[in-house]
Design a protein around this motif. Structure first.
Motif, PDB file in Angstrom:
ATOM      1  N   VAL A 284      -1.771 -10.349  -6.079  1.00  0.00           N
ATOM      2  CA  VAL A 284      -2.543  -9.184  -5.910  1.00  0.00           C
ATOM      3  C   VAL A 284      -3.211  -8.687  -7.115  1.00  0.00           C
ATOM      4  N   HIS A 286      -5.612  -8.231  -8.718  1.00  0.00           N
ATOM      5  CA  HIS A 286      -6.555  -8.083  -8.816  1.00  0.00           C
ATOM      6  C   HIS A 286      -7.186  -6.648  -8.125  1.00  0.00           C
ATOM      7  N   ASN A 287      -6.321  -6.645  -7.738  1.00  0.00           N
ATOM      8  CA  ASN A 287      -6.169  -5.339  -6.004  1.00  0.00           C
ATOM      9  C   ASN A 287      -5.551  -4.153  -7.092  1.00  0.00           C
ATOM     10  N   LYS A 291      -2.747   2.420  -3.846  1.00  0.00           N
ATOM     11  CA  LYS A 291      -1.828   1.890  -3.115  1.00  0.00           C
ATOM     12  C   LYS A 291      -0.738   0.528  -3.564  1.00  0.00           C
ATOM     13  N   PHE A 292      -1.761  -0.366  -4.282  1.00  0.00           N
ATOM     14  CA  PHE A 292      -0.791  -1.531  -4.778  1.00  0.00           C
ATOM     15  C   PHE A 292      -0.344  -0.635  -6.009  1.00  0.00           C
ATOM     16  N   ASN A 294       1.508   1.586  -6.652  1.00  0.00           N
ATOM     17  CA  ASN A 294       2.235   2.224  -6.765  1.00  0.00           C
ATOM     18  C   ASN A 294       2.736   2.030  -5.419  1.00  0.00           C
ATOM     19  N   SER A 295       2.796   0.757  -5.404  1.00  0.00           N
ATOM     20  CA  SER A 295       3.689   0.649  -4.396  1.00  0.00           C
ATOM     21  C   SER A 295       4.749  -0.168  -4.829  1.00  0.00           C
ATOM     22  N   GLN A 296       6.418   0.619  -3.550  1.00  0.00           N
ATOM     23  CA  GLN A 296       7.252  -0.278  -4.144  1.00  0.00           C
ATOM     24  C   GLN A 296       7.926  -1.592  -4.708  1.00  0.00           C
ATOM     25  N   PHE A 297       6.589  -1.626  -2.645  1.00  0.00           N
ATOM     26  CA  PHE A 297       7.689  -3.373  -3.530  1.00  0.00           C
ATOM     27  C   PHE A 297       6.814  -4.434  -4.445  1.00  0.00           C
ATOM     28  N   LEU A 298       6.172  -4.010  -4.721  1.00  0.00           N
ATOM     29  CA  LEU A 298       5.529  -5.072  -5.798  1.00  0.00           C
ATOM     30  C   LEU A 298       6.224  -4.071  -7.181  1.00  0.00           C
ATOM     31  N   LEU A 300       8.805  -3.626  -7.212  1.00  0.00           N
ATOM     32  CA  LEU A 300      10.818  -4.744  -7.103  1.00  0.00           C
ATOM     33  C   LEU A 300      10.167  -6.108  -7.516  1.00  0.00           C
ATOM     34  N   ARG A 405       7.960   8.769  -6.799  1.00  0.00           N
ATOM     35  CA  ARG A 405       6.613   9.092  -6.337  1.00  0.00           C
ATOM     36  C   ARG A 405       7.121  10.308  -5.422  1.00  0.00           C
ATOM     37  N   PRO A 408       7.463   9.950   0.913  1.00  0.00           N
ATOM     38  CA  PRO A 408       6.127   9.467   1.682  1.00  0.00           C
ATOM     39  C   PRO A 408       6.095  10.832   2.892  1.00  0.00           C
TER      40      PRO A 408
ATOM     41  N   GLU B   3       5.418  11.007  12.787  1.00  0.00           N
ATOM     42  CA  GLU B   3       6.238  10.304  11.768  1.00  0.00           C
ATOM     43  C   GLU B   3       7.575  10.247  11.961  1.00  0.00           C
ATOM     44  N   PHE B  32      13.857  -4.627   1.714  1.00  0.00           N
ATOM     45  CA  PHE B  32      12.668  -5.553   2.609  1.00  0.00           C
ATOM     46  C   PHE B  32      12.805  -6.992   2.860  1.00  0.00           C
ATOM     47  N   TYR B 259      -5.946  -9.038   3.256  1.00  0.00           N
ATOM     48  CA  TYR B 259      -4.678  -9.614   2.808  1.00  0.00           C
ATOM     49  C   TYR B 259      -3.962 -10.413   4.829  1.00  0.00           C
ATOM     50  N   MET B 281      -2.368  -3.043   3.756  1.00  0.00           N
ATOM     51  CA  MET B 281      -1.790  -2.058   4.186  1.00  0.00           C
ATOM     52  C   MET B 281      -2.248  -1.099   5.157  1.00  0.00           C
ATOM     53  N   THR B 312       1.257   3.280   3.557  1.00  0.00           N
ATOM     54  CA  THR B 312       1.661   2.562   1.654  1.00  0.00           C
ATOM     55  C   THR B 312       1.920   2.000   0.751  1.00  0.00           C
ATOM     56  N   GLU B 313       2.789   1.184   1.983  1.00  0.00           N
ATOM     57  CA  GLU B 313       3.128  -0.592   1.938  1.00  0.00           C
ATOM     58  C   GLU B 313       2.574  -1.600   3.002  1.00  0.00           C
ATOM     59  N   ARG B 337       8.504   3.899   7.086  1.00  0.00           N
ATOM     60  CA  ARG B 337       7.549   5.061   8.265  1.00  0.00           C
ATOM     61  C   ARG B 337       7.065   4.441   9.434  1.00  0.00           C
TER      62      ARG B 337
END
Lengths: 528, 350
Positions: A284, A286-287, A291-292, A294-298, A300, A405, A408, B3, B32, B259, B281, B312-313, B337
């Motif tokens: 990911v 290149h993205n 969103k990407f 700031n992604s929390q998962f990424l 991590l 961040r 949400p 939400e 996750f 993706y 996303m 956002t994820e 969310r």
């Protein structure tokens, strides 16, 4: 088969399957001396031998004292070489649990190996560092599969074949099995035996405690137990065994490690996890959308890649890189005593059948069963009942990045429009503002409040005309709204309600029609 | 848009109740779903927004959930520890009313029979699909697939037909009326990555075949109106529609997601509309171009009709509301969310 297809096979999981198998029949046979031929069309000539031998072993009688068995020995090709020592290990070898051809076959079955697989193993020994995989396209899900099971060491890289290769192998020509190197096997056995003799005293205690394990152990398990002695280094293993060792359920190693105080495995685990995280991030990179980024998962994933975070048991923990010790400390085998995790109430766990070694903490004064703490794989978590739920990860947010961040909960539009662009001299300066504290009297408006309170008391008895005015689209037949209806009308429309009622009670037009935002009171729009 | 925040848990699936127009179930996992507990949320849509009615904790992440079609209070969950659990909202307490543990790996999908409502199925990474009855302690039937089964579903048109998509890029159709032969009730295996019959102009980077080769298929769904039509989607980000009357390959390709697509769902109201959630996303609304009123004449080129970018994820789950207005749906993502929204709000002209 599917294990090999579904990404990294989890050795612990396999082991769990072994232990959870219903062995009652087997044990029945061992104990009650039932006819071995019972129920089988072709009776196993070896089956009867085992029982007597086992009995002898259990009673501590040397095998040579059972003369009636000697004839069987001579019939069998001796694959382990002559036994020099009267140790229990030699006894094991002399027990004819299975003749060598079967052994060989079992080896091949146990390892879903092909020549390519073996090659892969050698490659891996050469370049031990984690590497990118050139297998199937990496999906986040594939990552997840590996992440959930990836931290059990390097076996995963090998098990990771693309499904299509695997299908070809199974459909196409017979897989080419490695020639079983008998000489190497014996060499390894000798090594193991020497090792066993050295540690005889200590080990025999262990064997005594896990005797029931030995009972049910099939032929390969014995070999596994010996070859997985920690002193017998992985790289010293001859090739034939090397493959084999690689497929040994990790749990068996765990069994050994649980007696030691540290395990080498978490490092490998971290390596594997970091490698997979790296892989996903490359996917990911290149993205560059917000969103990407700031992604929390990424985020991590980055932390996992940079080793700022790692999986420990059932949790994700920050590794304290900041303390200055760049090399991580040897991981504790025990969870901290105050961790509050399971340890406190371990009674359901210690009863659990999966935890065959009832390990008691060696710290003086602590008689808590820490068995569960050793099971770092998710497989272990399957073992425990619902009652251990509370207090694991849910109480402590594991990576609560809410500070870093925007919440949400806030709508994207709302969070953007927060800049105060007004000029500094906007509005009336403070010193010019009319400050008349006496102007507001506490009793102001009290009459209205009293009146409202009064009304609310007998709200059901309002005159009819008032009600019909305030609720113009009354849904009830008699024109009299229900009790809640008038309250809602008095409070005016609610934006949430308009969406909701739209959803619940329908709207006009098809999906292709533009959205028409409902402005009427709640029940108005849908009843036409 | 409504939400709800599933604080501390990353949702994996959201499902509307087939009985109540205001009830939702969300299955989620901590971290996750990598390690840690799972939680099942039962949410209620009220005039004050979304309110959590009940929640249940589980030992491992919950990858999927399905409402019972028989009983309005019961929900199935698919656990990361291989367990399937049945919760009853009407029963006090925090424990399931039933549980089954047969799968050797993560259960990734549960689905209740839509015609024969006495059965449900589960699919797992252990490469099997199992069929269960809630009253029985053991599974009724096991269908080996020999590949990670990411998604399996009963046909909404026939009680004995079910499908499964798996890691090996095949859509398998099982007919339980057939003999249990070597095929294990499998009647059809459609290669998902096969080239479509009709070349499409808008293939983008997909090349002439419209495919990059086999990739993992993560999700599929039966069309609710056309009984031989399904949609699949997976790692390559392309949604494909299939007509089982023409099993050699896809009918229509809907490229657009950047993706992998995690979930597709056909509209319960419109025969040509489907919704997708993706790792890019976004959630997108599609038509497969078959709408007769719009000149599709039963076939035609599909297109994206709109997208919802609020998550956002990674977006993990979508489900349509069965009741009331035809555009309402719920989506969930790893941003903790759950959003309930109207797709018409995000529709583009064209």
């Amino acid at each position: 088969m599917s294990e090999a297809l579904c990404g990294p096979s989890n050795p612990l999981q396999q082991f769990k399957q072994q232990t959870s198998l219903d062995r009652t029949l087997q044990q029945d046979r061992l104990l009650s001396h039932r006819s071995p031929a019972y129920g089988f069309r072709s009776p196993d000539p070896n089956a009867g031998v085992l029982d007597a031998e086992f009995e002898a072993f259990q009673a501590g009688v040397p095998l040579s004292d059972l003369p009636q068995l000697q004839s069987f020995h001579r019939q069998q090709p001796d694959f382990t070489g002559p036994a020099q020592t009267p140790s229990w290990a030699a006894d094991f070898q002399r027990m004819h649990i299975a003749p060598p051809p079967m052994q060989q076959q079992h080896l091949q079955q146990a390892a879903p190996s092909t020549a390519g697989w073996a090659q892969g193993f050698r490659n891996h020994i050469d370049q031990y560092a984690p590497r990118a995989q050139q297998s199937a396209p990496v999906s986040p899900l594939a990552f997840q599969q590996r992440a959930r099971f990836g931290y059990s060491g390097f076996q995963n890289d090998l098990a990771q074949t693309t499904p299509f290769q695997a299908t070809q192998q199974s459909k196409g020509k017979e897989p080419v099995y490695e020639q079983f190197d008998e000489a190497a096997f014996e060499r390894a056995f000798d090594l193991a035996r020497d090792d066993v003799e050295l540690n005889f005293g200590a080990e025999s205690v262990m064997m005594g405690s896990s005797q029931s394990e030995v009972l049910e152990a099939d032929d390969t398990r014995l070999v596994r137990d010996e070859t997985s002695r920690p002193d017998l280094g992985r790289d010293q293993l001859p090739d034939g065994l090397g493959h084999y060792h690689n497929d040994v359920p990790y749990a068996l190693e765990q069994q050994d490690h649980s007696e030691k105080t540290e395990q080498p495995s978490p490092y490998q685990d971290d390596d594997a996890l970091a490698a997979t995280a790296q892989e996903l991030l490359e996917k990911v990179e290149h993205n560059t959308t917000d969103k990407f980024r700031n992604s929390q998962f990424l985020g991590l994933m980055r932390k996992l890649r940079d080793r700022e975070m790692r999986v420990e048991g059932d949790k994700m923990v920050e590794t304290n890189v900041s303390t200055g010790s760049s090399l991580p400390k040897p991981p504790l085998t025990h969870s901290p005593h105050d961790s509050g995790y399971v340890s406190g109430s371990s009674s359901p766990l210690s009863l659990d059948s999966y935890h065959f070694d009832t390990h008691i903490c060696k710290i003086p004064g602590c008689d808590v069963d820490h068995t569960f703490d050793h099971w770092e794989s998710p497989a272990a978590s399957t073992a425990s009942p619902e009652s251990v739920l509370k207090g694991t990860s849910t109480l402590t947010p594991l990576f609560d990045n809410t500070e870093q961040r925007p919440s949400p909960l806030a709508l994207p539009t709302a969070s953007e429009a927060a800049v105060d662009t007004r000029p500094p001299d906007y509005g009336i300066p403070a010193h010019e503002q009319d400050a008349d504290p006496g102007r507001i009297h506490p009793a102001d408006g009290q009459a209205v409040v009293d009146l409202l309170n009064d009304r609310a008391a007998d709200i059901g008895t309002w005159p009819d005309d008032t009600l019909s005015d305030s609720a113009p689209h009354s849904p009830l037949e008699d024109g009299r709204p229900p009790f809640y209806g008038d309250l809602r009308a008095l409070h005016g429309e609610r934006s949430v309600n308009s969406d909701l009622s739209d959803m619940l009670y329908g709207h006009d037009g098809s999906l292709e029609a533009p959205v028409r935002w409902v402005k009427e009171p709640v029940y108005g729009s849908s009843k036409e | 848009m409504l939400e709800y925040r599933t604080a501390g848990f990353n949702p994996y699936a959201v499902k509307y109740s087939p009985f109540f127009d205001s009830r939702l179930a969300v299955s989620a996992g901590a971290n996750f779903g990598l390690v840690g507990n799972g939680r099942l949320f039962v949410l209620n849509l009220t005039s004050n927004g979304i309110v959590c009615e009940r929640y249940y904790e589980t030992q491992d992440c919950l990858f999927d959930t399905a409402w019972s079609e028989q009983h309005e209070n019961q929900i199935l969950t698919a656990g990361g520890d291989g367990s399937i659990k049945l919760f009853d909202v009407g029963v006090q307490g925090e424990f399931p009313v039933a549980g089954w543990q047969e799968h050797g790996r993560e259960v990734f999908c549960v689905h209740w029979g839509l015609v024969d409502k006495s059965r449900f199925l589960s699919s797992s990474w252990d490469g099997t699909v199992k069929i269960w009855m809630p009253e029985r302690k053991e599974s009724v039937m096991t269908l080996p697939v020999h590949s990670c089964v990411y998604s399996a579903e009963f046909s909404p048109h026939h009680p004995d037909i079910l499908t499964a998509v798996s890691r090996d890029s095949h859509l398998r159709v099982y007919d339980l009326r057939t003999k249990a032969s070597a095929q294990n009730h499998m009647t059809l295996a459609v290669p998902i990555h096969a080239a479509p019959k009709v070349q499409q102009p808008s293939m983008g980077g997909l090349g002439k075949t419209g495919s990059l080769g086999p990739t993992e298929c993560l999700t599929h769904d039966w069309n609710k109106y056309r009984d031989s039509v399904l949609a699949t989607a997976g790692v390559d980000g392309v949604i494909r529609t299939f007509d089982l009357r023409q099993p050699s390959g896809p009918v229509n390709l809907l490229p657009g997601h950047e993706y992998a697509v995690r979930k597709v769902s056909w509209s319960p109201h419109l025969s040509d509309v489907l919704l997708s959630a993706s790792y890019d996303m976004s959630c997108r609304v599609w038509t497969d171009g078959s709408n007769v009123d719009q000149g599709g004449n039963g076939v035609g080129l599909g297109r994206e009709m709109g997208r919802m970018d609020r998550h956002t994820e990674f977006a993990m789950g979508v489900d349509w509301c069965l009741f009331g207005a035809e555009g309402w749906c719920a989506s969930c993502a790893w941003d903790e969310r759950v959003l309930v929204w109207d797709v018409r709000e995000f529709m583009r002209a064209g």
